[in-house]
Design a protein around this motif. Structure first.
Motif, PDB file in Angstrom:
ATOM      1  N   UNK A 120       0.852  -1.181   0.000  1.00  0.00           N
ATOM      2  CA  UNK A 120       0.000   0.000   0.000  1.00  0.00           C
ATOM      3  C   UNK A 120       0.892   1.237   0.000  1.00  0.00           C
ATOM      4  N   UNK A 121       0.623   2.131  -0.926  1.00  0.00           N
ATOM      5  CA  UNK A 121       1.473   3.297  -1.128  1.00  0.00           C
ATOM      6  C   UNK A 121       0.602   4.554  -1.200  1.00  0.00           C
ATOM      7  N   UNK A 122       1.025   5.663  -0.587  1.00  0.00           N
ATOM      8  CA  UNK A 122       0.251   6.904  -0.696  1.00  0.00           C
ATOM      9  C   UNK A 122       0.303   7.475  -2.115  1.00  0.00           C
ATOM     10  N   UNK A 123      -0.828   8.017  -2.564  1.00  0.00           N
ATOM     11  CA  UNK A 123      -0.939   8.580  -3.909  1.00  0.00           C
ATOM     12  C   UNK A 123      -1.318  10.052  -3.805  1.00  0.00           C
ATOM     13  N   UNK A 124      -0.573  10.884  -4.519  1.00  0.00           N
ATOM     14  CA  UNK A 124      -0.853  12.312  -4.610  1.00  0.00           C
ATOM     15  C   UNK A 124      -1.278  12.616  -6.042  1.00  0.00           C
ATOM     16  N   UNK A 125      -2.451  13.205  -6.196  1.00  0.00           N
ATOM     17  CA  UNK A 125      -2.937  13.650  -7.491  1.00  0.00           C
ATOM     18  C   UNK A 125      -2.779  15.163  -7.511  1.00  0.00           C
ATOM     19  N   UNK A 126      -2.026  15.684  -8.475  1.00  0.00           N
ATOM     20  CA  UNK A 126      -1.754  17.114  -8.516  1.00  0.00           C
ATOM     21  C   UNK A 126      -2.264  17.705  -9.819  1.00  0.00           C
TER      22      UNK A 126
ATOM     23  N   UNK B  59       9.154  10.449   0.837  1.00  0.00           N
ATOM     24  CA  UNK B  59       8.452   9.653   1.849  1.00  0.00           C
ATOM     25  C   UNK B  59       7.897   8.349   1.265  1.00  0.00           C
ATOM     26  N   UNK B  60       8.146   8.094  -0.040  1.00  0.00           N
ATOM     27  CA  UNK B  60       7.724   6.833  -0.645  1.00  0.00           C
ATOM     28  C   UNK B  60       6.424   6.876  -1.421  1.00  0.00           C
ATOM     29  N   UNK B  61       5.854   8.057  -1.614  1.00  0.00           N
ATOM     30  CA  UNK B  61       4.582   8.166  -2.316  1.00  0.00           C
ATOM     31  C   UNK B  61       4.729   8.237  -3.828  1.00  0.00           C
ATOM     32  N   UNK B  62       3.615   8.096  -4.500  1.00  0.00           N
ATOM     33  CA  UNK B  62       3.519   8.213  -5.954  1.00  0.00           C
ATOM     34  C   UNK B  62       2.773   9.497  -6.278  1.00  0.00           C
TER      35      UNK B  62
ATOM     36  N   UNK C  77      -0.873  -0.964  -4.460  1.00  0.00           N
ATOM     37  CA  UNK C  77      -2.249  -0.542  -4.191  1.00  0.00           C
ATOM     38  C   UNK C  77      -2.200   0.856  -3.594  1.00  0.00           C
ATOM     39  N   UNK C  78      -3.212   1.645  -3.908  1.00  0.00           N
ATOM     40  CA  UNK C  78      -3.276   3.022  -3.448  1.00  0.00           C
ATOM     41  C   UNK C  78      -4.604   3.229  -2.721  1.00  0.00           C
ATOM     42  N   UNK C  79      -4.663   2.842  -1.449  1.00  0.00           N
ATOM     43  CA  UNK C  79      -5.923   2.972  -0.709  1.00  0.00           C
ATOM     44  C   UNK C  79      -6.398   4.418  -0.679  1.00  0.00           C
ATOM     45  N   UNK C  80      -7.690   4.570  -0.754  1.00  0.00           N
ATOM     46  CA  UNK C  80      -8.284   5.906  -0.818  1.00  0.00           C
ATOM     47  C   UNK C  80      -7.937   6.731   0.415  1.00  0.00           C
ATOM     48  N   UNK C  81      -7.779   6.083   1.559  1.00  0.00           N
ATOM     49  CA  UNK C  81      -7.442   6.825   2.774  1.00  0.00           C
ATOM     50  C   UNK C  81      -5.986   7.298   2.778  1.00  0.00           C
ATOM     51  N   UNK C  82      -5.184   6.840   1.823  1.00  0.00           N
ATOM     52  CA  UNK C  82      -3.796   7.276   1.705  1.00  0.00           C
ATOM     53  C   UNK C  82      -3.608   8.240   0.527  1.00  0.00           C
TER      54      UNK C  82
END
Length: 169
Positions: free
Chosen positions: A8-14, A52-55, A134-139
């Protein structure tokens, strides 16, 4: 038997307008990919997210393509120029080239133009297929520079922050 799941990895949409200085910011019209100027605070925020390991998915709506005012390859080149000038932070870039006022249905109707969720979903899927994560919505977090992108995030239940607050916060 142990079954390993994808990490599980945090996802940033910019929204790219959160990173690129707009014509209003510059006080003059943009002249093309070589004219792109960045908000350096946004570049630093993305660098920290990646560290920090995010996408990160970059997204934008380019209705000028559908209206025949801009070639799609020029829009793509502008996105990649922004990506390079920002230090290559994006795991993928997605855009919507559609506009309801376009002359043909293939350019006027779509599922990706915010506030529809298509850009967010397509971006996440492109990264997931390559990374096997996987990119859980809470992340996840959406950085919105416009009301339609904010609405798309809210409709999907993704946390959202306005661009200036994100850049300076």
């Amino acid at each position: 038997m142990t079954v390993l799941s994808a990490p599980q990895v945090p996802m940033l949409f910019v929204e790219l307008a959160a990173v690129r200085r707009t014509a209003e910011d510059l006080g003059r019209p943009l002249r093309g990919p070589l004219d792109i100027e960045l908000h350096l605070d946004a570049v630093e925020r993305m660098r920290l997210w990646k560290a920090a390991g995010g996408r990160i998915v970059g997204l934008t709506h380019v209705p000028e393509v559908a209206r025949g005012e801009l070639a799609e390859d020029m829009a793509t080149r502008a996105m990649w120029a922004l990506h390079e000038r920002a230090g290559n932070p994006f795991d993928t870039l997605v855009h919507c080239p559609h506009d309801p006022d376009a002359p043909t249905p293939d350019l006027s109707r779509c599922w990706c133009r915010p506030p529809k969720p298509g850009l967010l979903i397509a971006g996440q899927e492109q990264v997931a297929l390559r990374q096997r994560e996987r990119y859980p919505i809470w992340m996840a977090l959406v950085v919105a520079a416009s009301a339609p992108v904010r609405q798309a995030a809210e409709d999907l239940g993704i946390d959202v922050v306005d661009a200036p607050e994100w850049r300076w916060g």
